[in-house]
Write a protein that holds these residues in place. Structure first.
Motif, PDB file in Angstrom:
ATOM      1  N   HIS A   1       0.827  -1.204   0.000  1.00 42.69           N
ATOM      2  CA  HIS A   1       0.000   0.000   0.000  1.00 42.69           C
ATOM      3  C   HIS A   1       0.866   1.261   0.000  1.00 42.69           C
ATOM      4  O   HIS A   1       0.430   2.320   0.432  1.00 42.69           O
ATOM      5  N   GLY A   2       2.115   1.134  -0.434  1.00 46.02           N
ATOM      6  CA  GLY A   2       3.018   2.275  -0.478  1.00 46.02           C
ATOM      7  C   GLY A   2       3.802   2.506   0.797  1.00 46.02           C
ATOM      8  O   GLY A   2       4.511   3.489   0.920  1.00 46.02           O
ATOM      9  N   ASN A   3       3.670   1.628   1.775  1.00 45.10           N
ATOM     10  CA  ASN A   3       4.371   1.762   3.043  1.00 45.10           C
ATOM     11  C   ASN A   3       5.583   0.834   3.068  1.00 45.10           C
ATOM     12  O   ASN A   3       5.513  -0.296   2.584  1.00 45.10           O
ATOM     13  N   SER A   4       6.677   1.301   3.660  1.00 42.08           N
ATOM     14  CA  SER A   4       7.872   0.474   3.754  1.00 42.08           C
ATOM     15  C   SER A   4       8.544   0.689   5.110  1.00 42.08           C
ATOM     16  O   SER A   4       8.292   1.688   5.786  1.00 42.08           O
ATOM     17  N   TYR A   5       9.392  -0.249   5.506  1.00 42.69           N
ATOM     18  CA  TYR A   5      10.080  -0.163   6.784  1.00 42.69           C
ATOM     19  C   TYR A   5      11.445  -0.837   6.700  1.00 42.69           C
ATOM     20  O   TYR A   5      11.698  -1.682   5.843  1.00 42.69           O
ATOM     21  N   TYR A   6      12.319  -0.439   7.632  1.00 42.00           N
ATOM     22  CA  TYR A   6      13.645  -1.039   7.789  1.00 42.00           C
ATOM     23  C   TYR A   6      14.004  -0.968   9.266  1.00 42.00           C
ATOM     24  O   TYR A   6      13.842   0.079   9.898  1.00 42.00           O
ATOM     25  N   ARG A   7      14.447  -2.083   9.851  1.00 40.21           N
ATOM     26  CA  ARG A   7      14.875  -2.126  11.250  1.00 40.21           C
ATOM     27  C   ARG A   7      16.151  -2.936  11.333  1.00 40.21           C
ATOM     28  O   ARG A   7      16.275  -4.004  10.724  1.00 40.21           O
ATOM     29  N   GLU A   8      17.103  -2.440  12.124  1.00 41.57           N
ATOM     30  CA  GLU A   8      18.358  -3.151  12.358  1.00 41.57           C
ATOM     31  C   GLU A   8      18.672  -3.048  13.843  1.00 41.57           C
ATOM     32  O   GLU A   8      18.519  -1.978  14.447  1.00 41.57           O
TER      33      GLU A   8
ATOM     34  N   SER B   1      13.709   2.881  10.123  1.00 41.78           N
ATOM     35  CA  SER B   1      13.176   3.850   9.182  1.00 41.78           C
ATOM     36  C   SER B   1      11.859   3.321   8.637  1.00 41.78           C
ATOM     37  O   SER B   1      11.684   2.110   8.489  1.00 41.78           O
ATOM     38  N   SER B   2      10.941   4.228   8.356  1.00 44.65           N
ATOM     39  CA  SER B   2       9.689   3.827   7.732  1.00 44.65           C
ATOM     40  C   SER B   2       9.207   4.958   6.835  1.00 44.65           C
ATOM     41  O   SER B   2       9.542   6.125   7.042  1.00 44.65           O
ATOM     42  N   ALA B   3       8.436   4.607   5.833  1.00 47.91           N
ATOM     43  CA  ALA B   3       7.891   5.592   4.904  1.00 47.91           C
ATOM     44  C   ALA B   3       6.486   5.170   4.516  1.00 47.91           C
ATOM     45  O   ALA B   3       6.184   3.989   4.429  1.00 47.91           O
TER      46      ALA B   3
ATOM     47  N   HIS C   1       2.056   6.189   4.741  1.00 43.05           N
ATOM     48  CA  HIS C   1       1.013   6.733   5.609  1.00 43.05           C
ATOM     49  C   HIS C   1       0.891   5.964   6.917  1.00 43.05           C
ATOM     50  O   HIS C   1       0.707   6.537   7.974  1.00 43.05           O
ATOM     51  N   HIS C   2       0.961   4.636   6.867  1.00 43.38           N
ATOM     52  CA  HIS C   2       0.781   3.798   8.056  1.00 43.38           C
ATOM     53  C   HIS C   2       2.109   3.165   8.425  1.00 43.38           C
ATOM     54  O   HIS C   2       2.787   2.595   7.593  1.00 43.38           O
ATOM     55  N   HIS C   3       2.469   3.243   9.690  1.00 41.81           N
ATOM     56  CA  HIS C   3       3.704   2.638  10.176  1.00 41.81           C
ATOM     57  C   HIS C   3       3.324   1.411  11.006  1.00 41.81           C
ATOM     58  O   HIS C   3       2.769   1.532  12.087  1.00 41.81           O
ATOM     59  N   HIS C   4       3.629   0.215  10.491  1.00 38.65           N
ATOM     60  CA  HIS C   4       3.212  -1.020  11.142  1.00 38.65           C
ATOM     61  C   HIS C   4       4.239  -1.550  12.131  1.00 38.65           C
ATOM     62  O   HIS C   4       3.975  -2.499  12.828  1.00 38.65           O
ATOM     63  N   HIS C   5       5.408  -0.949  12.175  1.00 40.39           N
ATOM     64  CA  HIS C   5       6.452  -1.458  13.048  1.00 40.39           C
ATOM     65  C   HIS C   5       6.790  -0.409  14.085  1.00 40.39           C
ATOM     66  O   HIS C   5       6.601   0.780  13.887  1.00 40.39           O
ATOM     67  N   ASP C   6       7.285  -0.853  15.229  1.00 42.58           N
ATOM     68  CA  ASP C   6       7.607   0.054  16.318  1.00 42.58           C
ATOM     69  C   ASP C   6       8.672   1.050  15.886  1.00 42.58           C
ATOM     70  O   ASP C   6       9.692   0.670  15.337  1.00 42.58           O
ATOM     71  N   ASP C   7       8.419   2.304  16.149  1.00 44.33           N
ATOM     72  CA  ASP C   7       9.399   3.353  15.900  1.00 44.33           C
ATOM     73  C   ASP C   7       9.822   3.935  17.245  1.00 44.33           C
ATOM     74  O   ASP C   7       9.007   4.094  18.153  1.00 44.33           O
ATOM     75  N   ASP C   8      11.085   4.277  17.367  1.00 43.86           N
ATOM     76  CA  ASP C   8      11.569   4.873  18.610  1.00 43.86           C
ATOM     77  C   ASP C   8      11.103   6.320  18.755  1.00 43.86           C
ATOM     78  O   ASP C   8      10.955   6.821  19.847  1.00 43.86           O
ATOM     79  N   HIS C   9      10.879   6.998  17.650  1.00 42.17           N
ATOM     80  CA  HIS C   9      10.484   8.397  17.677  1.00 42.17           C
ATOM     81  C   HIS C   9       9.225   8.575  16.838  1.00 42.17           C
ATOM     82  O   HIS C   9       9.107   8.023  15.771  1.00 42.17           O
ATOM     83  N   HIS C  10       8.303   9.365  17.349  1.00 43.01           N
ATOM     84  CA  HIS C  10       7.066   9.657  16.621  1.00 43.01           C
ATOM     85  C   HIS C  10       6.994  11.157  16.384  1.00 43.01           C
ATOM     86  O   HIS C  10       7.220  11.957  17.286  1.00 43.01           O
ATOM     87  N   ASP C  11       6.636  11.548  15.212  1.00 44.43           N
ATOM     88  CA  ASP C  11       6.505  12.944  14.842  1.00 44.43           C
ATOM     89  C   ASP C  11       5.022  13.248  14.660  1.00 44.43           C
ATOM     90  O   ASP C  11       4.390  12.737  13.761  1.00 44.43           O
ATOM     91  N   ASP C  12       4.454  14.052  15.550  1.00 46.83           N
ATOM     92  CA  ASP C  12       3.012  14.315  15.543  1.00 46.83           C
ATOM     93  C   ASP C  12       2.651  15.596  14.813  1.00 46.83           C
ATOM     94  O   ASP C  12       1.548  16.095  14.937  1.00 46.83           O
ATOM     95  N   ASP C  13       3.541  16.179  14.043  1.00 48.59           N
ATOM     96  CA  ASP C  13       3.249  17.431  13.339  1.00 48.59           C
ATOM     97  C   ASP C  13       2.283  17.220  12.209  1.00 48.59           C
ATOM     98  O   ASP C  13       2.253  16.359  11.476  1.00 48.59           O
TER      99      ASP C  13
END
Length: 95
Positions: A55-62, A79-81, A83-95
């Motif tokens: 659906h246009g979403n991608s992720y990378y975790r190391e 890293s994720s790109a 609209h929807h982030h399905h994996h845990d991110d350490d930082h969230h940007d709510d802007d």
């Protein structure tokens, strides 16, 4: 009549191509790898995963963790790109 026949044949031949292309566009892809080593001088664990959800979403975790006679540590990269982030991110940007 001949033009109509060609139109019908062309449509019948192109339908499987369109269905196949739609299947490729919505395919999920995933890659995962893990390694763990332990010995008399310490231990480490490494993991990496990456993928897309179709659906246009991608992720990378190391992730890397280690310990030894002089200490221990850990490292995370993500890293994720899309609209929807399905994996845990350490930082969230709510802007």
């Amino acid at each position: 009549m001949r033009t109509l026949y060609r139109f019908i044949v062309a449509g019948a031949l192109s339908a499987p191509l369109l269905v196949g292309a739609a299947g490729l566009a919505s395919a999920d892809t995933n890659y995962n790898h893990d390694s763990t080593v332990a010995g008399p001088d310490g231990a480490w664990h490494y993991s990496v995963c990456a993928g897309t959800d179709g659906h246009g979403n991608s992720y990378y975790r190391e992730h890397l963790s280690w310990s030894g006679p002089h200490g221990a540590g850990t490292s995370n990269t993500g890293s994720s790109a899309g609209h929807h982030h399905h994996h845990d991110d350490d930082h969230h940007d709510d802007d």
